[in-house]
Design a protein around this motif. Structure first.
Motif, PDB file in Angstrom:
ATOM      1  N   PRO A 308      -3.052   8.859 -10.614  1.00 38.01           N
ATOM      2  CA  PRO A 308      -3.243   7.582  -9.913  1.00 38.01           C
ATOM      3  C   PRO A 308      -2.091   6.605 -10.119  1.00 38.01           C
ATOM      4  O   PRO A 308      -1.444   6.591 -11.169  1.00 38.01           O
ATOM      5  CB  PRO A 308      -4.535   7.039 -10.512  1.00 38.01           C
ATOM      6  CG  PRO A 308      -4.606   7.657 -11.876  1.00 38.01           C
ATOM      7  CD  PRO A 308      -3.986   9.018 -11.747  1.00 38.01           C
ATOM      8  N   THR A 309      -1.864   5.791  -9.095  1.00 35.14           N
ATOM      9  CA  THR A 309      -0.869   4.733  -9.145  1.00 35.14           C
ATOM     10  C   THR A 309      -1.584   3.386  -9.079  1.00 35.14           C
ATOM     11  O   THR A 309      -2.220   3.076  -8.060  1.00 35.14           O
ATOM     12  CB  THR A 309       0.115   4.838  -7.967  1.00 35.14           C
ATOM     13  OG1 THR A 309       0.792   6.096  -8.023  1.00 35.14           O
ATOM     14  CG2 THR A 309       1.131   3.705  -8.003  1.00 35.14           C
ATOM     15  N   PRO A 310      -1.539   2.567 -10.129  1.00 32.46           N
ATOM     16  CA  PRO A 310      -2.217   1.263 -10.103  1.00 32.46           C
ATOM     17  C   PRO A 310      -1.513   0.311  -9.134  1.00 32.46           C
ATOM     18  O   PRO A 310      -0.309   0.081  -9.227  1.00 32.46           O
ATOM     19  CB  PRO A 310      -2.114   0.761 -11.539  1.00 32.46           C
ATOM     20  CG  PRO A 310      -1.748   1.972 -12.358  1.00 32.46           C
ATOM     21  CD  PRO A 310      -0.950   2.845 -11.446  1.00 32.46           C
ATOM     22  N   GLU A 322      -5.994  -5.252  17.381  1.00 37.20           N
ATOM     23  CA  GLU A 322      -5.031  -4.360  18.013  1.00 37.20           C
ATOM     24  C   GLU A 322      -3.639  -4.441  17.396  1.00 37.20           C
ATOM     25  O   GLU A 322      -2.713  -3.749  17.844  1.00 37.20           O
ATOM     26  CB  GLU A 322      -4.943  -4.664  19.520  1.00 37.20           C
ATOM     27  CG  GLU A 322      -4.300  -5.985  19.870  1.00 37.20           C
ATOM     28  CD  GLU A 322      -5.266  -7.165  19.856  1.00 37.20           C
ATOM     29  OE1 GLU A 322      -4.922  -8.224  20.408  1.00 37.20           O
ATOM     30  OE2 GLU A 322      -6.384  -7.013  19.284  1.00 37.20           O
ATOM     31  N   VAL A 323      -3.501  -5.252  16.336  1.00 36.99           N
ATOM     32  CA  VAL A 323      -2.179  -5.415  15.709  1.00 36.99           C
ATOM     33  C   VAL A 323      -2.187  -4.917  14.268  1.00 36.99           C
ATOM     34  O   VAL A 323      -1.552  -3.907  13.934  1.00 36.99           O
ATOM     35  CB  VAL A 323      -1.705  -6.880  15.781  1.00 36.99           C
ATOM     36  CG1 VAL A 323      -0.347  -7.018  15.092  1.00 36.99           C
ATOM     37  CG2 VAL A 323      -1.627  -7.343  17.225  1.00 36.99           C
ATOM     38  N   ASN A 324      -2.897  -5.616  13.390  1.00 33.24           N
ATOM     39  CA  ASN A 324      -2.872  -5.222  11.982  1.00 33.24           C
ATOM     40  C   ASN A 324      -4.148  -5.562  11.220  1.00 33.24           C
ATOM     41  O   ASN A 324      -4.172  -5.506   9.993  1.00 33.24           O
ATOM     42  CB  ASN A 324      -1.671  -5.849  11.269  1.00 33.24           C
ATOM     43  CG  ASN A 324      -1.680  -7.366  11.334  1.00 33.24           C
ATOM     44  OD1 ASN A 324      -2.557  -7.969  11.958  1.00 33.24           O
ATOM     45  ND2 ASN A 324      -0.694  -7.985  10.702  1.00 33.24           N
ATOM     46  N   GLN A 325      -5.195  -5.951  11.913  1.00 30.88           N
ATOM     47  CA  GLN A 325      -6.462  -6.188  11.221  1.00 30.88           C
ATOM     48  C   GLN A 325      -6.926  -4.891  10.556  1.00 30.88           C
ATOM     49  O   GLN A 325      -6.869  -3.813  11.136  1.00 30.88           O
ATOM     50  CB  GLN A 325      -7.529  -6.666  12.207  1.00 30.88           C
ATOM     51  CG  GLN A 325      -8.815  -7.136  11.534  1.00 30.88           C
ATOM     52  CD  GLN A 325      -9.853  -7.593  12.547  1.00 30.88           C
ATOM     53  OE1 GLN A 325     -10.671  -6.809  12.992  1.00 30.88           O
ATOM     54  NE2 GLN A 325      -9.778  -8.864  12.943  1.00 30.88           N
ATOM     55  N   GLY A 326      -7.382  -5.001   9.302  1.00 27.63           N
ATOM     56  CA  GLY A 326      -7.832  -3.829   8.575  1.00 27.63           C
ATOM     57  C   GLY A 326      -6.739  -3.106   7.816  1.00 27.63           C
ATOM     58  O   GLY A 326      -7.014  -2.097   7.149  1.00 27.63           O
ATOM     59  N   GLN A 327      -5.512  -3.594   7.872  1.00 30.32           N
ATOM     60  CA  GLN A 327      -4.436  -2.941   7.141  1.00 30.32           C
ATOM     61  C   GLN A 327      -4.643  -3.106   5.632  1.00 30.32           C
ATOM     62  O   GLN A 327      -5.025  -4.180   5.164  1.00 30.32           O
ATOM     63  CB  GLN A 327      -3.086  -3.541   7.530  1.00 30.32           C
ATOM     64  CG  GLN A 327      -1.905  -2.891   6.824  1.00 30.32           C
ATOM     65  CD  GLN A 327      -0.573  -3.519   7.207  1.00 30.32           C
ATOM     66  OE1 GLN A 327      -0.538  -4.592   7.844  1.00 30.32           O
ATOM     67  NE2 GLN A 327       0.524  -2.884   6.844  1.00 30.32           N
ATOM     68  N   THR A 328      -4.430  -2.054   4.873  1.00 30.85           N
ATOM     69  CA  THR A 328      -4.474  -2.135   3.411  1.00 30.85           C
ATOM     70  C   THR A 328      -3.057  -2.381   2.910  1.00 30.85           C
ATOM     71  O   THR A 328      -2.164  -1.554   3.116  1.00 30.85           O
ATOM     72  CB  THR A 328      -5.035  -0.836   2.808  1.00 30.85           C
ATOM     73  OG1 THR A 328      -4.429   0.289   3.440  1.00 30.85           O
ATOM     74  CG2 THR A 328      -6.531  -0.758   2.992  1.00 30.85           C
ATOM     75  N   VAL A 329      -2.866  -3.530   2.267  1.00 30.20           N
ATOM     76  CA  VAL A 329      -1.540  -3.980   1.877  1.00 30.20           C
ATOM     77  C   VAL A 329      -1.404  -3.964   0.358  1.00 30.20           C
ATOM     78  O   VAL A 329      -2.266  -4.490  -0.360  1.00 30.20           O
ATOM     79  CB  VAL A 329      -1.268  -5.407   2.406  1.00 30.20           C
ATOM     80  CG1 VAL A 329       0.143  -5.855   2.043  1.00 30.20           C
ATOM     81  CG2 VAL A 329      -1.493  -5.472   3.918  1.00 30.20           C
ATOM     82  N   ALA A 330      -0.364  -3.345  -0.142  1.00 27.66           N
ATOM     83  CA  ALA A 330      -0.063  -3.363  -1.576  1.00 27.66           C
ATOM     84  C   ALA A 330       0.719  -4.635  -1.879  1.00 27.66           C
ATOM     85  O   ALA A 330       1.824  -4.837  -1.378  1.00 27.66           O
ATOM     86  CB  ALA A 330       0.739  -2.130  -1.961  1.00 27.66           C
ATOM     87  N   ILE A 331       0.122  -5.500  -2.693  1.00 25.77           N
ATOM     88  CA  ILE A 331       0.727  -6.780  -3.034  1.00 25.77           C
ATOM     89  C   ILE A 331       1.562  -6.622  -4.300  1.00 25.77           C
ATOM     90  O   ILE A 331       1.022  -6.314  -5.374  1.00 25.77           O
ATOM     91  CB  ILE A 331      -0.342  -7.866  -3.245  1.00 25.77           C
ATOM     92  CG1 ILE A 331      -1.301  -7.919  -2.045  1.00 25.77           C
ATOM     93  CG2 ILE A 331       0.316  -9.213  -3.489  1.00 25.77           C
ATOM     94  CD1 ILE A 331      -0.641  -8.274  -0.735  1.00 25.77           C
ATOM     95  N   PRO A 332       2.869  -6.814  -4.225  1.00 24.96           N
ATOM     96  CA  PRO A 332       3.716  -6.627  -5.416  1.00 24.96           C
ATOM     97  C   PRO A 332       3.533  -7.755  -6.435  1.00 24.96           C
ATOM     98  O   PRO A 332       3.119  -8.871  -6.104  1.00 24.96           O
ATOM     99  CB  PRO A 332       5.132  -6.630  -4.834  1.00 24.96           C
ATOM    100  CG  PRO A 332       5.026  -7.440  -3.577  1.00 24.96           C
ATOM    101  CD  PRO A 332       3.654  -7.180  -3.028  1.00 24.96           C
ATOM    102  N   ASN A 333       3.813  -7.423  -7.678  1.00 33.68           N
ATOM    103  CA  ASN A 333       3.824  -8.403  -8.783  1.00 33.68           C
ATOM    104  C   ASN A 333       2.471  -9.075  -8.998  1.00 33.68           C
ATOM    105  O   ASN A 333       2.397 -10.228  -9.433  1.00 33.68           O
ATOM    106  CB  ASN A 333       4.893  -9.473  -8.533  1.00 33.68           C
ATOM    107  CG  ASN A 333       6.267  -8.876  -8.347  1.00 33.68           C
ATOM    108  OD1 ASN A 333       6.663  -7.948  -9.056  1.00 33.68           O
ATOM    109  ND2 ASN A 333       7.007  -9.380  -7.361  1.00 33.68           N
ATOM    110  N   GLN A 334       1.402  -8.341  -8.684  1.00 29.71           N
ATOM    111  CA  GLN A 334       0.055  -8.841  -8.925  1.00 29.71           C
ATOM    112  C   GLN A 334      -0.706  -7.816  -9.762  1.00 29.71           C
ATOM    113  O   GLN A 334      -0.434  -6.613  -9.691  1.00 29.71           O
ATOM    114  CB  GLN A 334      -0.684  -9.081  -7.606  1.00 29.71           C
ATOM    115  CG  GLN A 334      -0.128 -10.213  -6.769  1.00 29.71           C
ATOM    116  CD  GLN A 334      -0.264 -11.567  -7.455  1.00 29.71           C
ATOM    117  OE1 GLN A 334      -1.290 -11.871  -8.064  1.00 29.71           O
ATOM    118  NE2 GLN A 334       0.791 -12.370  -7.395  1.00 29.71           N
TER     119      GLN A 334
END
Length: 394
Positions: A308-310, A322-334
């Motif tokens: 696993p990668t935390p 139709e653009v980016n709703q529901g995107q899973t975003v990796a937030i850096p430095n958190q």
């Protein structure tokens, strides 16, 4: 002289252990059988009525590592009320009773994102004619809501519960709203969903507008508000996104091997994979099927499958569908809130994908030392060690 001594000593040890077994039949028979020393993890299965979800369920139901305590159906690919009845017939076909099954709400917590009706039609029929369910179920769907069944099952468990969530996050979010304290009693939430560093699969939507969303994955997109609630609830989350499932594929050889295994669960899994290879992969032998939810189930069961990668994962709830709703975003430095599987490998496992439903994929615990068989095994082990020591000194 030394060899004669070793042989005599070996006979003495083995005969002593056999004598103990024979002269103490009551004590021997009262000991646990092979496999009883395996601690089974209490588990709840939550899915939105997908073909790969039911393949994952078949895998888990025959996996001795887990004791399935409840099943819940979320909105998403399935129409929960219809699919709940299908699950009861599926369990009847598998000869399984005593596991409560409940259905959730028909719509997401917020918004109106939906799967195309064409995607849902085969779910309504449980992918017939590839599968053949009994006409009658042995039990009926639980009258509690999915959220209430989740809360009751978690609170009534004497030990923390794991959850395999392979559909929308709607039911889990509803349960957390109903009783936030259950978060402390969940030891792991394994999620199949999202696309972290790879394109999403919403581009496969039949709607020409919605398919313009190139970054979101269906399970998260179908109820992004619920997904964000789950990711922000402080749960021990393990995520198996498209990053992982893109690297795993199941073929006709797997389907044939599962069928040949001959258990009710393996036969059902082979039928569902047959459907997927025919209708999703287009019967192209060069296009295996990812069986997305099955990959998540393997990740839950087998620690060696994926390192696993935390990461800190947030879900976009404000964007347009139709653009980016529901995107899973990796937030850096958190601080990380999720252990993400990015590079799984079947090569890490002591069995092959074709052996997934066979005994080779199941643990074989050693009998307890105080049992009759355990005592005999311990004596035999000691004799072998003594033999090695003897050889080293001669």
């Amino acid at each position: 002289m030394k060899k004669s001594f070793f042989k005599n000593h070996l006979c003495y040890l083995l005969l002593s252990s056999l004598t103990l077994l024979v002269t103490s039949p009551i004590a021997f028979l009262s000991q646990p059988a092979f496999g009883s020393t395996l601690n089974r993890t209490p588990l709840i299965l939550d899915d939105d009525g997908s073909q790969d979800g039911m393949t994952a369920w078949a895998y888990i139901l025959q996996n001795p590592k887990f004791e399935v305590k409840a099943m819940t159906i979320s909105q998403g690919l399935a129409r929960p009320q219809i699919f709940g009845n299908n699950v009861m017939r599926m369990l009847a076909g598998l000869g399984i009773t005593g596991i409560p099954v409940a259905v959730g709400r028909e719509t997401p917590l917020s918004g109106n994102n939906t799967f195309p009706d064409a995607f849902r039609a085969d779910t309504d029929t449980f992918w017939a004619p590839f599968t053949n369910l009994p006409d009658q179920a042995l039990e009926t769907v639980d009258q509690r809501s999915a959220a209430q069944l989740l809360v009751d099952t978690i609170n009534q468990s004497p030990e923390p519960v794991e959850i395999l969530m392979t559909g929308s996050a709607t039911n889990i979010a509803d349960a957390l709203t109903l009783d936030p304290s259950i978060a402390k009693k969940i030891s792991r939430l394994e999620i199949m969903g999202g696309a972290v560093f790879v394109p999403g699969n919403l581009r496969e939507h039949l709607d020409p507008i919605l398919k313009q969303n190139l970054v979101s994955e269906f399970n998260i997109w179908i109820d992004p508000v619920a997904a964000q609630q789950v990711f922000s609830a402080g749960l021990p989350i393990s995520l198996t996104p498209l990053d992982a499932t893109n690297q795993i594929g199941f073929t006709r050889a797997d389907q044939a091997a599962w069928k040949a295994t001959g258990t009710p669960e393996s036969i059902l899994a082979s039928q569902l994979l047959d459907y997927a290879l025919t209708n999703i992969s287009g019967n192209d032998p060069l296009i295996p099927n990812p069986a997305w939810d099955l990959v998540a189930a393997i990740n839950l069961s087998e620690p060696s499958f994926c390192q696993p990668t935390p990461l800190n994962i947030e879900v976009n709830t404000d964007g347009k569908p139709e653009v980016n709703q529901g995107q899973t975003v990796a937030i850096p430095n958190q601080p990380p809130n999720t252990n993400v599987c990015l590079n799984p490998s079947l090569a890490n496992l002591p069995f092959t994908s074709q052996e997934l439903f066979s005994d080779k994929a199941k643990p074989h615990p050693v009998p307890e030392a105080n049992s009759g068989l355990g005592l005999f095994a311990a004596v035999a082990s000691a004799v072998l060690l003594r033999k090695r020591s003897y050889k080293q000194t001669t």
